[in-house]
Design a protein around this motif. Structure first.
Motif, PDB file in Angstrom:
ATOM      1  N   LEU A   1      63.753  27.425 109.547  1.00 32.69           N
ATOM      2  CA  LEU A   1      63.739  26.003 109.200  1.00 32.69           C
ATOM      3  C   LEU A   1      65.080  25.641 108.585  1.00 32.69           C
ATOM      4  CD1 LEU A   1      60.640  25.696 107.075  1.00 32.69           C
ATOM      5  CD2 LEU A   1      61.065  24.627 109.444  1.00 32.69           C
ATOM      6  N   CYS A   2      65.876  24.374 108.554  1.00 30.15           N
ATOM      7  CA  CYS A   2      67.031  23.931 108.213  1.00 30.15           C
ATOM      8  C   CYS A   2      68.192  24.800 108.397  1.00 30.15           C
ATOM      9  CB  CYS A   2      66.755  23.931 106.652  1.00 30.15           C
ATOM     10  SG  CYS A   2      65.492  22.531 106.260  1.00 30.15           S
ATOM     11  N   GLY A   3      68.266  25.825 109.423  1.00 26.54           N
ATOM     12  CA  GLY A   3      69.306  26.428 109.775  1.00 26.54           C
ATOM     13  C   GLY A   3      69.485  27.653 108.932  1.00 26.54           C
ATOM     14  N   ARG A   4      68.430  28.277 108.435  1.00 26.49           N
ATOM     15  CA  ARG A   4      68.249  29.528 107.585  1.00 26.49           C
ATOM     16  C   ARG A   4      68.103  30.715 108.408  1.00 26.49           C
ATOM     17  NH1 ARG A   4      64.824  26.196 103.968  1.00 26.49           N
ATOM     18  NH2 ARG A   4      65.831  25.754 102.130  1.00 26.49           N
ATOM     19  N   THR A   5      68.308  31.855 107.887  1.00 27.45           N
ATOM     20  CA  THR A   5      67.920  32.951 108.604  1.00 27.45           C
ATOM     21  C   THR A   5      66.479  33.307 108.322  1.00 27.45           C
ATOM     22  OG1 THR A   5      68.581  34.494 107.006  1.00 27.45           O
ATOM     23  CG2 THR A   5      70.139  34.041 108.306  1.00 27.45           C
ATOM     24  N   THR A   6      65.918  34.138 109.216  1.00 30.73           N
ATOM     25  CA  THR A   6      64.496  34.373 108.988  1.00 30.73           C
ATOM     26  C   THR A   6      64.230  34.893 107.759  1.00 30.73           C
ATOM     27  OG1 THR A   6      64.177  34.889 111.235  1.00 30.73           O
ATOM     28  CG2 THR A   6      62.547  35.681 109.949  1.00 30.73           C
TER      29      THR A   6
ATOM     30  N   HIS B   1      61.978  33.250 104.618  1.00 36.58           N
ATOM     31  CA  HIS B   1      60.904  33.989 104.035  1.00 36.58           C
ATOM     32  C   HIS B   1      60.871  33.842 102.524  1.00 36.58           C
ATOM     33  CE1 HIS B   1      58.131  37.454 102.940  1.00 36.58           C
ATOM     34  NE2 HIS B   1      57.931  37.345 104.183  1.00 36.58           N
ATOM     35  N   ARG B   2      62.168  33.943 101.834  1.00 40.06           N
ATOM     36  CA  ARG B   2      62.237  34.050 100.522  1.00 40.06           C
ATOM     37  C   ARG B   2      62.028  32.302  99.882  1.00 40.06           C
ATOM     38  NH1 ARG B   2      66.912  37.262 101.575  1.00 40.06           N
ATOM     39  NH2 ARG B   2      68.212  35.636 101.594  1.00 40.06           N
ATOM     40  N   ALA B   3      62.889  31.476 100.675  1.00 39.89           N
ATOM     41  CA  ALA B   3      62.652  30.162 100.244  1.00 39.89           C
ATOM     42  C   ALA B   3      61.367  29.545 100.089  1.00 39.89           C
ATOM     43  CB  ALA B   3      63.717  29.282 100.896  1.00 39.89           C
ATOM     44  N   LEU B   4      60.440  29.879 101.239  1.00 39.33           N
ATOM     45  CA  LEU B   4      59.139  29.547 101.386  1.00 39.33           C
ATOM     46  C   LEU B   4      58.125  30.399 100.675  1.00 39.33           C
ATOM     47  CD1 LEU B   4      58.959  28.011 104.988  1.00 39.33           C
ATOM     48  CD2 LEU B   4      59.552  26.713 102.880  1.00 39.33           C
ATOM     49  N   ARG B   5      58.619  31.712 100.017  1.00 42.15           N
ATOM     50  CA  ARG B   5      57.668  32.536  99.506  1.00 42.15           C
ATOM     51  C   ARG B   5      56.780  33.002 100.334  1.00 42.15           C
ATOM     52  NH1 ARG B   5      59.129  29.177  95.194  1.00 42.15           N
ATOM     53  NH2 ARG B   5      56.899  27.977  95.329  1.00 42.15           N
ATOM     54  N   LEU B   6      56.943  33.272 101.807  1.00 39.66           N
ATOM     55  CA  LEU B   6      55.675  33.559 102.585  1.00 39.66           C
ATOM     56  C   LEU B   6      55.131  34.829 102.252  1.00 39.66           C
ATOM     57  CD1 LEU B   6      57.649  32.607 106.048  1.00 39.66           C
ATOM     58  CD2 LEU B   6      56.101  31.256 104.603  1.00 39.66           C
ATOM     59  N   PRO B   7      53.818  34.761 102.196  1.00 41.96           N
ATOM     60  CA  PRO B   7      52.874  35.872 101.857  1.00 41.96           C
ATOM     61  C   PRO B   7      52.963  36.948 102.928  1.00 41.96           C
ATOM     62  CG  PRO B   7      51.564  34.168 102.475  1.00 41.96           C
ATOM     63  CD  PRO B   7      53.011  33.429 102.392  1.00 41.96           C
ATOM     64  N   ASP B   8      52.727  38.117 102.673  1.00 44.13           N
ATOM     65  CA  ASP B   8      52.466  39.290 103.802  1.00 44.13           C
ATOM     66  C   ASP B   8      51.211  38.977 104.447  1.00 44.13           C
ATOM     67  OD1 ASP B   8      54.925  40.581 102.760  1.00 44.13           O
ATOM     68  OD2 ASP B   8      53.516  41.717 101.236  1.00 44.13           O
ATOM     69  N   ASN B   9      50.247  38.490 103.956  1.00 44.02           N
ATOM     70  CA  ASN B   9      49.266  37.955 104.830  1.00 44.02           C
ATOM     71  C   ASN B   9      49.236  36.636 105.624  1.00 44.02           C
ATOM     72  OD1 ASN B   9      48.139  40.424 103.756  1.00 44.02           O
ATOM     73  ND2 ASN B   9      47.170  39.358 102.152  1.00 44.02           N
TER      74      ASN B   9
END
Length: 251
Positions: free
Chosen positions: A182-187, A191-199
């Motif tokens: 999203l928004c030109g970010r790296t993967t 992951h950090r910006a959206l606080r994506l969980p491991d599950n």
């Protein structure tokens, strides 16, 4: 092998309505079948009072969701002024309501829930009696007839849906499709910006083994989210299967 139409849903605010009683308007953590049918109908230009068009959508599509992140919960304390119900007075517009004498104005209080920064992948496929084509749905999502919302009009998509068709052996292969960050970010930044969980939570319909041929760890429940009649807001039951999968977990 099955052909799927896959697209992404992200927005700063989303609201996936559930059964609402009284002043509380809760939201699910991921979009339900009625929400996806409504979004695709808006993209195609199918109106709510088009009963036949709504039926074709409902009967043509199977739907599955991968919840990459449920987002965080936001609760809005909402107030609305409306005139008291009077049998001899008809208010045809919101302006008419607000111009009613102050002595007949009431205030309705409600609590409305939203999901902030949620991220979901959606996969749809054609049922045996389908009257639609995935190619037409893909074109509609790229250039929708009506504006698209993630549950409420205050919740437009925050990133392109990036629809694509993909033919794969199992549903999980479709839902695990990678999209541009999203928004030109790296993967890693995403992951950090959206606080994506491991599950990741997978939810689908059909049968318990449809996800990847493995029925272990699958739970099911009855979900009342199959839109039977849009104008009357009537919904019917269906069986929904769910499975929580950790990143890197073998099938």
């Amino acid at each position: 092998m099955t052909e799927y139409l896959i697209f992404r849903l992200y927005a700063p605010l989303a609201s996936w309505g559930e059964a609402a009683v009284g002043e509380s308007r809760p939201t699910a953590t991921y979009p339900r079948r009625s929400a996806i049918i409504g979004l695709l109908g808006a993209a195609l230009g199918v109106r709510r009072d088009d009963d036949e068009g709504q039926r074709r959508l409902r009967d043509s599509l199977g739907i599955a969701i991968k919840q990459r992140s449920p987002g965080s919960l936001l609760r809005d304390y909402h107030t609305v002024q409306v005139p008291a119900s009077q049998s001899r007075v008809t208010y045809r517009t919101r302006r008419d309501e607000l111009n009613a004498p102050k002595k007949v104005i009431n205030t309705i209080l409600s609590s409305r829930d939203y999901r902030c920064d949620g991220l979901w992948t959606v996969a749809v496929w054609l049922m045996p009696r389908a009257e639609l084509a995935l190619e037409a749905l893909e074109r509609a999502l790229e250039s929708p007839y009506f504006p698209l919302y993630l549950g409420r009009k205050a919740c437009p998509p925050g990133a392109p849906l990036a629809p694509r068709r993909k033919t794969v052996a199992c549903l999980r292969d479709a839902l695990d499709t990678d999209f541009p960050p999203l928004c030109g970010r790296t993967t890693e930044e995403e992951h950090r910006a959206l606080r994506l969980p491991d599950n990741s939570l997978y939810a689908w319909e059909g049968d318990a083994e449809r996800l990847d041929g493995n029925g272990r760890g699958v739970e099911s429940s009855e979900a009342w989210d199959d839109p039977l009649h849009r104008r009357r807001w009537q919904f019917g039951p269906r069986t929904e299967y769910r499975r929580m999968v950790r990143a890197g977990e073998e099938r």
